[in-house]
Design an enzyme around this catalytic site. Structure first.
Site, PDB file in Angstrom:
ATOM      1  N   HIS A   1       0.823  -1.216   0.000  1.00 21.54           N
ATOM      2  CA  HIS A   1       0.000   0.000   0.000  1.00 21.54           C
ATOM      3  C   HIS A   1       0.863   1.274   0.000  1.00 21.54           C
ATOM      4  CE1 HIS A   1      -3.453  -2.580   0.965  1.00 21.54           C
ATOM      5  NE2 HIS A   1      -2.661  -3.146   1.871  1.00 21.54           N
TER       6      HIS A   1
ATOM      7  N   SER B   1      16.915  19.857 -16.963  1.00 22.29           N
ATOM      8  CA  SER B   1      15.789  20.770 -17.112  1.00 22.29           C
ATOM      9  C   SER B   1      16.272  22.072 -17.718  1.00 22.29           C
ATOM     10  CB  SER B   1      15.157  21.039 -15.743  1.00 22.29           C
ATOM     11  OG  SER B   1      14.331  22.190 -15.778  1.00 22.29           O
TER      12      SER B   1
END
Length: 446
Positions: free
Chosen positions: A157, A279
């Site tokens: 989970h 970037s």
């Protein structure tokens, strides 16, 4: 201008031709050398049953070998006014050998020609896939063995759960590929059956020897029923696509893990600087573009079986032009999957792992099960031990013992990598690619 194989006195409208031919010329270039192999086997059989003279066979075989070499070296082209690969090969033979070139079509249709082309192409592509998958498998096993004692958190989970290890992580994807190979092997078996001689789907009045072409082309068997041979168009591609989708699913999951584990919030692995991008605005960025694109490409490949099914699933028996469209999505998918496999293999071979992940106290709770098991070993009932450790965690009094000992098969301390390697080798060996390769070489050397 070259005439269509089916054309008689009326020429087809140019717009209709453009629409119906579509991308067939482009796709058919990939099938050219396989079309030649099929023709070589077919005319060898025609000579054996008296439909081609002995003195005609040798020149035809020699010219077909030249066309094969041309295709293998990337020089084969389908001319603008030629409909498909079958027409181009026959045209090239006719230009060189005259009317003898027109005799190669006896006892077959373009329907069974393209069937055999696709099967020969597909079995060759599967062989390439298996080789590349094997290389990635070996890389994953090597990394698993090298990093078997380095722990990392296991998750359920997306919550920290129990201790795992890089030995388990790398090895899990290796075993997943072994299972993927099992499915690919089943697809290969369905692919490697001979449809040649089914003609347009209803056989021929000529006394064709289909067993002979099956042996000449190295197939495991023939598609016996001629109607089923034609029904196999689309089915074979869908079956192989399911196997490819399984491989793609393994790569996609691995890519997701790698992207997540490489992020600063996790910091479990470091990707090679040469394999990340930057970037335009943020100077600190090192983006895992290779894995992100792998994930996207592999997710697209997982949709391939559904695309093929949607094209073919509402067709009755017999041939329909709808099936032509399958080539446009099926043929290019092999190069895309192979490219992903090659890139992932490179990345996984050079990936660096963090050896001190579990030193961080935020991971202390993952050792809770180890403590519960220790108390059970000392005689405390499991439910009481579970409650005791749970309360210690809630009150901040839990002190983990980070020395863990897992010994059962497939656990941190007993990875079973040798057994996984044996499984993978057995699967690869049972493909028996050698039979097909030897048959093709024998045909080309005849």
């Amino acid at each position: 201008m070259a005439q269509k194989l089916w054309e008689k006195n009326v020429q087809v409208d140019k717009d209709i031709e453009r629409f119906t031919v579509g991308r067939d010329r482009e796709m058919d270039v990939c099938l050219a050398k396989y079309d030649v192999l099929g023709s070589m086997a077919h005319i060898t059989m025609l000579e054996s049953v008296g439909l081609l003279a002995k003195e005609e066979l040798r020149p035809l075989l020699e010219e077909l070998k030249k066309i094969y070499r041309l295709a293998e070296n990337g020089g084969f082209m389908i001319e603008e006014d030629v409909e498909d690969v079958h027409s181009q090969v026959e045209l090239m033979l006719t230009r060189t050998l005259g009317d003898r070139g027109k005799k190669i079509h006896s006892g077959r249709s373009r329907n069974d020609q393209v069937l055999v082309d696709l099967k020969l192409f597909t079995r060759s592509q599967i062989q390439e896939l298996v080789s590349i998958i094997s290389d990635l498998f070996e890389t994953l096993i090597e990394q698993s063995n090298r990093n078997k004692d380095i722990l990392l958190p296991g998750y359920t989970h997306l919550q920290i759960a129990m201790p795992s290890s890089f030995g388990l992580w790398f090895g899990a994807y290796a075993e997943s590929l072994a299972d993927d190979l099992q499915l690919l092997q089943a697809a290969y078996r369905i692919c490697n059956r001979n449809p040649l001689g089914s003609a347009a789907g209803y056989g021929s009045s000529f006394p064709l020897n289909r067993s002979m072409t099956t042996e000449l082309l190295g197939f495991d068997s023939m598609n016996y029923n001629v109607v089923y041979a034609q029904m196999g168009r689309g089915k074979m591609e869908r079956t192989v696509a399911f196997a490819m989708a399984g491989i793609a699913a393994t790569l996609s999951k691995l890519a997701f893990d790698a992207c997540m584990f490489n992020s600063q919030n996790f910091g479990f692995i470091k990707l090679p600087d040469a394999y990340v991008t930057g970037s335009s605005i943020m100077p600190h960025k090192k983006n895992p573009d290779v894995f992100e694109l792998t994930r996207a490409k592999c997710n697209k490949i997982q949709g391939l079986p559904q695309q093929i099914a949607l094209i073919s699933n509402n067709l009755p028996s017999g041939y329909f032009r709808d099936l032509q469209i399958i080539k446009e999505i099926f043929i290019p998918s092999f190069d895309e999957l192979k490219d992903c496999l090659l890139m992932v293999a490179r990345m996984m071979s050079e990936i660096r792992v963090n050896e001190n992940i579990l030193d961080n106290e935020k991971y202390a709770p993952i050792f809770s099960v180890e403590e519960v098991n220790r108390l059970v070993d000392e005689g405390l009932p499991f439910r009481d031990a579970y409650k005791k450790v749970g309360l210690e965690i809630e009150t901040g009094n839990f002190t983990p013992n980070k020395k863990i000992r897992h010994t059962h098969e497939g656990s941190i301390g007993n990875l079973c990598n040798d057994a996984i390697v044996t499984l993978e080798q057995q699967i690869i060996g049972s493909f028996n690619f050698q039979k097909a390769n030897q048959a093709e070489q024998k045909l080309l050397n005849s």
